[in-house]
Design an enzyme around this catalytic site. Structure first.
Site, PDB file in Angstrom:
ATOM      1  CD  GLN A  19      -3.808  -4.894   6.069  1.00 28.78           C
ATOM      2  OE1 GLN A  19      -3.930  -3.705   5.707  1.00 28.78           O
ATOM      3  NE2 GLN A  19      -4.024  -5.810   5.580  1.00 28.78           N
ATOM      4  CG  ASP A  33     -10.245  -0.610   4.221  1.00 28.36           C
ATOM      5  OD1 ASP A  33      -9.861  -1.081   3.512  1.00 28.36           O
ATOM      6  OD2 ASP A  33      -9.734  -0.708   5.612  1.00 28.36           O
ATOM      7  CE  LYS A  71      -3.892  -2.531   2.112  1.00 33.40           C
ATOM      8  NZ  LYS A  71      -4.639  -3.090   3.195  1.00 33.40           N
TER       9      LYS A  71
END
Ligand code: GUN
Length: 283
Positions: free
Chosen positions: A97, A120, A53
């Site tokens: 995460q 997200d 990322k």
């Protein structure tokens, strides 16, 4: 013989577009879209995802911050970091995460992230927006699948779409996005009766159950589009999807490989959400 949908190539094309848009954003505003990635503990797979990322941010010209917190981090410490990032004007996207270590509450973290920075699209506000079709952010994997379909010129409207898997992250939002694109959508899961029969109806089959090589040729209609969201490791260590590629490929019209299909799209869609967030915050 199916056409192979090249997720790497499509992903590179979209990253090129994002890079261009990010450069224009910088020119006009004097700052870059910014993403903060938080990882707690030392799960090796998560560490690889986080590294990728950060690399993607560098590639498209975003500002990024990575917070690597020790396993011993408390909920209060994690909450305090999220609060700080929520209030940080350099940061437009916050990604924590998952999975988190067991002593931390994932739900609490998801609820704490400002929905306007929730790249997200896990916060209930964003989940609700997806349901009503008015959204800024789309969950990265289903959004990546839609881009693969669009950019391969595959018609969705009026087609029988079968999504196998009902997770909050993939199956449910995937079904919703296909519905918004006017597909006739069926969601299947572990209790579905005669799964093969339902799958054989699909013009577009999305496999997202996490079982290696589960979908075989007898479960696929001649000429179907087969999208494999699975990412499984075989006993020999090789990466494989949910679809038995060797048997299904000759029967499909289009198919995504694993690796190199849906996988590369996920982080690209995260970049797209971060750009969208920076633009929205700039309004
Ligand atoms: N862990 C595995 N996939 C994801 C994802 O898409 N987002 C977050 N936050 N964690 C993950």
């Amino acid at each position: 013989m199916a056409k192979i949908i090249d997720g790497k190539a499509i992903s590179a094309e979209i990253r090129g577009e994002i890079k261009e848009a990010a450069a224009k954003f910088f020119e006009e505003n004097g700052y870059r879209p910014g993403l903060a990635v938080v990882i707690v503990g030392e799960d090796p797979a998560s560490q690889v995802y986080v590294r990728n990322k950060k690399k993607a941010c560098d590639e498209v010209g975003f500002y990024s911050e990575v917070y690597e917190l020790p396993e011993s981090t408390t909920q209060e410490e994690l909450n305090a970091l999220i609060d700080k990032l929520n209030g940080d004007s350099k940061i437009h996207g916050i990604l924590c995460q998952l999975p988190l270590p067991k002593h931390l509450d994932e739900k609490e973290v998801i609820l704490r992230i400002d929905p306007s920075k929730d790249v997200d699209a896990f916060h209930p506000v964003n989940v609700g927006n997806i349901m009503i079709g008015e959204y800024s952010f789309l969950p990265c994997t289903p959004a990546g699948v839609m881009e693969l379909l669009y950019r391969s010129g595959i018609e969705i409207s009026g087609k029988e779409c079968v999504v196998v898997g009902r997770s909050n992250i993939v199956g449910k939002p995937q079904a919703m996005l296909l519905l918004h694109a006017n597909g006739t959508v069926t969601i299947c899961h572990s209790r579905t009766k005669d799964l093969s029969e339902v799958c054989r109806r699909a013009d577009i089959l999305v496999a997202a159950i996490g079982k290696a090589d589960f979908f075989t040729a007898d479960m696929v209609k001649e000429g179907a589009v087969v999208i494999d969201v699975g990412m499984n490791r075989r006993a020999d260590g090789k990466l494989t999807g949910d679809v038995d590629f060797a048997s299904v490929e000759p029967k499909a019209s289009y198919i995504t490989p694993v690796p190199g299909g849906v996988g590369p799209m996920t982080i690209t869609m995260l970049m797209k959400n971060t750009l969208t967030s920076a633009i929205n915050h700039n309004k």
